[in-house]
Design an enzyme around this catalytic site. Structure first.
Site, mmCIF file in Angstrom:
data_model
loop_
_atom_site.group_PDB
_atom_site.id
_atom_site.type_symbol
_atom_site.label_atom_id
_atom_site.label_comp_id
_atom_site.label_asym_id
_atom_site.label_seq_id
_atom_site.Cartn_x
_atom_site.Cartn_y
_atom_site.Cartn_z
ATOM 1 N N ARG A 1 -4.902 11.274 6.904
ATOM 2 C CA ARG A 1 -4.870 10.170 6.107
ATOM 3 C C ARG A 1 -3.856 9.004 6.150
ATOM 4 N NH1 ARG A 1 -6.181 10.417 -0.494
ATOM 5 N NH2 ARG A 1 -5.590 8.271 -0.841
ATOM 6 N N GLU A 13 -7.331 -5.571 4.112
ATOM 7 C CA GLU A 13 -7.267 -4.196 3.979
ATOM 8 C C GLU A 13 -8.496 -3.762 4.679
ATOM 9 O OE1 GLU A 13 -5.418 -1.470 3.004
ATOM 10 O OE2 GLU A 13 -4.186 -2.139 1.515
ATOM 11 N N GLU A 71 -2.633 13.492 2.658
ATOM 12 C CA GLU A 71 -1.975 12.698 3.540
ATOM 13 C C GLU A 71 -1.022 13.792 4.424
ATOM 14 O OE1 GLU A 71 -0.807 8.785 2.208
ATOM 15 O OE2 GLU A 71 1.116 9.014 3.353
ATOM 16 N N HIS A 83 1.548 -0.715 5.950
ATOM 17 C CA HIS A 83 2.151 -0.436 4.868
ATOM 18 C C HIS A 83 3.712 -0.064 5.035
ATOM 19 C CE1 HIS A 83 -1.807 -0.303 3.611
ATOM 20 N NE2 HIS A 83 -1.686 -0.091 2.296
#
Ligand code: GLY
Length: 357
Positions: A237, A181, A233, A244
């Site tokens: 974002r 990450e 988002e 993902h």
């Protein structure tokens, strides 16, 4: 002491990154708060519970245990915890302290978001992955059998308390999963962070404190900046979802039991990087550097028995798929990404096949 402010239309809070910060946990609890509920897992409590107990001494509190594991991040666990809170005298003045890895931060945050229509939460993440991602930014939720985080709420915390000292007890596999990450943050927004990981793998893997603190601080700085600009988002974002789209498909396809979230993201970053190259966005040299950096912090568990077609089919059920269009975050160069949809299915399949090889 690095402190990063997150400022959204409805909330303003600080993310503290400091060795020993857990000892000051009580400073973030409002004086008017009623009973505190520490949501945690037995292993985290055994290793680090004492420091939290000391920090909260004198405040009415109860520790609530949840079994942990992505496969247990389900609504039924939230319901069980809410029942325990009620029976222990929880009310609207209560505060949840989510003390654990990303799964605990997601589940504890969601519990706080819906308990009596919402009570405050303090996030105290204890894994690298949670410190650099899951614990910051107010996304909370649980999984459905059909996919990850499909039930949830945005619920910003009162504060995020990150104590890198707790990483000393983190198993190696979990630590490496968190590093993926961090690498993601580098690829999406920080060539300097990427280069630090590219050039100093020995110190990163040895958890050299000054290097670990720098990795966390830069990742949190990026996350705080992105969430402040776009909490829900709608736009910016979405870049945090690099790796993902396919990563979530891999987790769902393997029933959340075979890969840690960060490992699935590593696989997803590999697929997205290859897809960017196939789509003509990324040079071969940049693809090679990203793939090499991912490999330096691997390996991830074996991928045998996983079919590219099955992962491609799973993409349709992802939250990022809107009106049948799968959205991918693709690198244009190290430090910059672009969100794209409507990509050729055959190309997507080829990228997933490439990541599986
Ligand atoms: N983990 C991605 C986000 O917080 O938006």
């Amino acid at each position: 002491m690095p402190r990063y402010a997150v400022e959204t239309p409805r909330a303003r809070y600080v993310v503290i990154v400091e060795r020993g910060a857990l000892a000051s946990l009580a400073a973030h609890v409002p004086a008017t708060a009623g009973k505190l509920f520490v949501v945690t897992t037995a292993d985290v409590w055994r290793l680090h519970g004492e420091v939290v107990e000391k920090a909260l001494a004198g405040r009415p509190r109860q520790v609530l245990f949840f079994p942990g594991g992505e496969e247990r991040k389900r609504l039924s666990e939230v319901e069980a915890l809410a029942g325990q809170m009620l029976r222990a005298g929880g009310d609207r003045s209560s505060v949840v302290i989510a003390f654990g890895g990303g799964i605990t931060n997601d589940l504890g945050g969601f519990l706080a978001a819906i308990f009596m229509r919402g009570i405050p939460v303090i996030q105290a993440p204890t894994t690298l992955l949670a410190q650099v991602d899951a614990g910051v930014g107010g996304k909370t939720g649980v999984n459905l059998a059909e996919g990850k985080n499909l039930l949830g709420a945005f619920h910003q915390p009162l504060a995020v308390v990150i104590d890198p000292d707790v990483l000393a007890t983190l198993p190696g596999r979990e630590y490496r999963a968190g590093l993926f990450e961090v690498l993601k943050c580098g690829v999406i927004r920080s060539p300097e962070l990427f280069e630090l990981m590219e050039r100093r793998p020995a110190e990163v893997l040895a958890r050299e404190p000054s290097v670990v603190d720098a990795l966390i601080a830069e990742s949190v700085r990026i996350k705080a900046e992105v969430v402040s600009a776009d909490e829900r988002e709608g736009d910016l974002r979405r870049i945090l979802n690099f790796g993902h789209t396919v990563g979530h498909a891999l987790e769902a396809e393997t029933a959340y039991a075979r890969f840690l979230h960060g490992e699935a993201v590593a696989f997803g970053m590999r697929a997205a990087t290859h897809l960017a190259r196939l789509a003509g966005l990324l040079t071969e040299e940049q693809e090679r550097r990203i793939a090499a950096a991912i490999a330096a912090y691997g390996p991830i568990p074996p991928l045998d028995g996983i079919a590219a077609e099955a992962l491609a089919a799973r993409l349709q059920g992802d939250k990022k798929t809107v009106q049948g269009k799968v959205h991918f975050v693709l690198p244009e160069r190290i430090g910059a990404v672009r969100v794209m949809s409507g990509l050729d299915q055959a190309m997507v399949l080829e990228a997933i096949r490439g990541a599986l090889r």
